[in-house]
Design an enzyme around this catalytic site. Sequence first.
Site, PDB file in Angstrom:
ATOM      1  N   ARG A  37      42.581  45.456  42.582  1.00  0.00           N
ATOM      2  CA  ARG A  37      42.465  44.938  43.955  1.00  0.00           C
ATOM      3  C   ARG A  37      43.511  45.545  44.880  1.00  0.00           C
ATOM      4  NH1 ARG A  37      40.588  41.293  40.290  1.00  0.00           N
ATOM      5  NH2 ARG A  37      39.146  39.661  40.971  1.00  0.00           N
ATOM      6  N   ARG A 130      26.065  46.209  31.183  1.00  0.00           N
ATOM      7  CA  ARG A 130      26.499  44.890  31.681  1.00  0.00           C
ATOM      8  C   ARG A 130      25.734  44.510  32.949  1.00  0.00           C
ATOM      9  NH1 ARG A 130      32.905  44.634  31.454  1.00  0.00           N
ATOM     10  NH2 ARG A 130      32.444  42.473  32.003  1.00  0.00           N
ATOM     11  N   ASP A 315      39.492  35.587  29.407  1.00  0.00           N
ATOM     12  CA  ASP A 315      39.843  36.811  28.687  1.00  0.00           C
ATOM     13  C   ASP A 315      40.664  36.539  27.421  1.00  0.00           C
ATOM     14  OD1 ASP A 315      38.494  38.417  30.469  1.00  0.00           O
ATOM     15  OD2 ASP A 315      40.233  38.607  31.787  1.00  0.00           O
ATOM     16  N   ARG A 346      31.283  38.948  23.516  1.00  0.00           N
ATOM     17  CA  ARG A 346      32.527  38.484  22.877  1.00  0.00           C
ATOM     18  C   ARG A 346      32.346  37.264  21.998  1.00  0.00           C
ATOM     19  NH1 ARG A 346      36.993  39.565  27.413  1.00  0.00           N
ATOM     20  NH2 ARG A 346      37.195  41.776  26.930  1.00  0.00           N
TER      21      ARG A 346
HETATM   22  C1  S3P Z   1      38.275  39.583  36.284  1.00  0.00           C
HETATM   23  C2  S3P Z   1      37.497  38.469  36.192  1.00  0.00           C
HETATM   24  C3  S3P Z   1      36.926  37.983  34.930  1.00  0.00           C
HETATM   25  C4  S3P Z   1      37.612  38.628  33.728  1.00  0.00           C
HETATM   26  C5  S3P Z   1      37.817  40.089  33.894  1.00  0.00           C
HETATM   27  C6  S3P Z   1      38.678  40.361  35.121  1.00  0.00           C
HETATM   28  C7  S3P Z   1      38.740  39.983  37.610  1.00  0.00           C
HETATM   29  O1  S3P Z   1      35.552  38.318  34.918  1.00  0.00           O
HETATM   30  O2  S3P Z   1      36.864  38.369  32.565  1.00  0.00           O
HETATM   31  O3  S3P Z   1      38.468  40.625  32.762  1.00  0.00           O
HETATM   32  O4  S3P Z   1      39.680  40.786  37.707  1.00  0.00           O
HETATM   33  O5  S3P Z   1      38.167  39.491  38.594  1.00  0.00           O
HETATM   34  P1  S3P Z   1      34.476  37.347  35.634  1.00  0.00           P
HETATM   35  O6  S3P Z   1      35.043  37.007  36.939  1.00  0.00           O
HETATM   36  O7  S3P Z   1      33.221  38.127  35.765  1.00  0.00           O
HETATM   37  O8  S3P Z   1      34.330  36.174  34.708  1.00  0.00           O
END
Ligand code: S3P
Length: 436
Positions: A37, A130, A315, A346
């Site tokens: 980000r 995905r 995670d 997972r």
């Molecule tokens: C993340 C959000 C999560 C997480 C990913 C990182 C992020 O995914 O599992 O490793 O940086 O916004 P989701 O928001 O799709 O659950």
Amino acid sequence: MGISVSVLDGASCLRVQGAGPARGEPKVPGDKSIGHRALLTAALAEGASTLRGLPLGQDVMHTRRAVERFGVPVTDAGDGRVRVEGPLRHEPDDILDHGNAGTGIRLMAGVCAGIDGLSVLTGDEFLRRRPMDRIAVPLREMGAQVWGREGGRLAPLAIRGGRLQGITHVPEQASAQVKSAVLLAGLSAQGTTTVVEARPTRRHTEELLAAFGAQVRVDGVRVSVEPGKLTGTDVVVPGDPSQAAFWAVAALLADRGEVVVENLYTGFGRSDFVGVLQRMGADADFDLATGRLSVRSSPLKAVDLSGEDVPGIVDEIPVLALAAAVAEGTTVISGAAELRAKESDRIASTARMLHAFGVPVSETPDGLVIEGGARLHPARIDSHGDHRIAMTAAVAGACAVEGTTVIDGWDSVATSYPGFAAELVRLTDAVVEPGA
Ligand code: S3P
């Protein structure tokens, strides 16, 4: 041992011979979610930004290279700092390759939706499987054209952006990635863009947009952004709590374990695993004032984890499942169907890993049931291309398995944690070497 870090990082197969406690102060990379980000918001902003502490894993490197494809200079400014000179104004000059990074491609799709031009986004074989409809649907509703293959697993994605309208989007999943894609597109929409989440998720996009001068409002599960320009600023990326979680569990798997990790991110929705470990009886403490995590080995008991818990530990579930395997009692994880759409399925890959170590475990459609108290035995584990499965298996191998653990697909760890194997060598007595 005479084996360099990069050889261990790049090995497609790793052999780990344990077992013993993890002790010391692990170095963890900068936070991956913030890294993606920070690069994107800095690229969108007018003027220069300096980012300190970006993680060096492949996922964030792909985002960095993708940003450069838009003609935005990203340069090393010494002392671990990266300088980004926005703003990003025109379409990219080539296909954007996001490698294995779901966060990278989904957030970038939100950026591309706001650009008057054509962007094509792709990734590796795992990423291309995905689901992308979760971002394509709201971005189309905002006015972007988004093309992809049938069936929701759309990548490669082609996006023609421009002229967007603000929307109110209610995602089916609690997903920070979906929320972030919509909010980033909302910066160049007409009118307010709002996301109403099923459950609150990590707030890094909101925090960074605010730091770069956007008007963002967070009201519980309702998040809104107004269109507007961002202004370059400096960002310090704190340590990644999700990576620290591996060391927290490593400290708990054997007697005399003790780890301390400093300077972790302390904001919303990222350190809930510490609370879960505490519920399991762990001697664990996270100082929200400093970001210092300390964990000492202690007997663990089973825990029930439900959909309420999941966004905050999404995670960390594979490594928490490993902790559950050595805990007393039966751990039930439910409401976690989202895990089937991660770097691997997972739920399945965690169950297969634990099963291979001899842990009685069963899969449910949305979770796992783990019979604790198992003595883990040596096993050959397939990461299924998933860094978090590989690192969980390595922690088990170094701290809880007497004998040799072999991990196939070890190179996936380079997506998020270069140097992990070297830290394992430094913090445990395990012998770690490339395998075959
Ligand atoms: C993340 C959000 C999560 C997480 C990913 C990182 C992020 O995914 O599992 O490793 O940086 O916004 P989701 O928001 O799709 O659950």
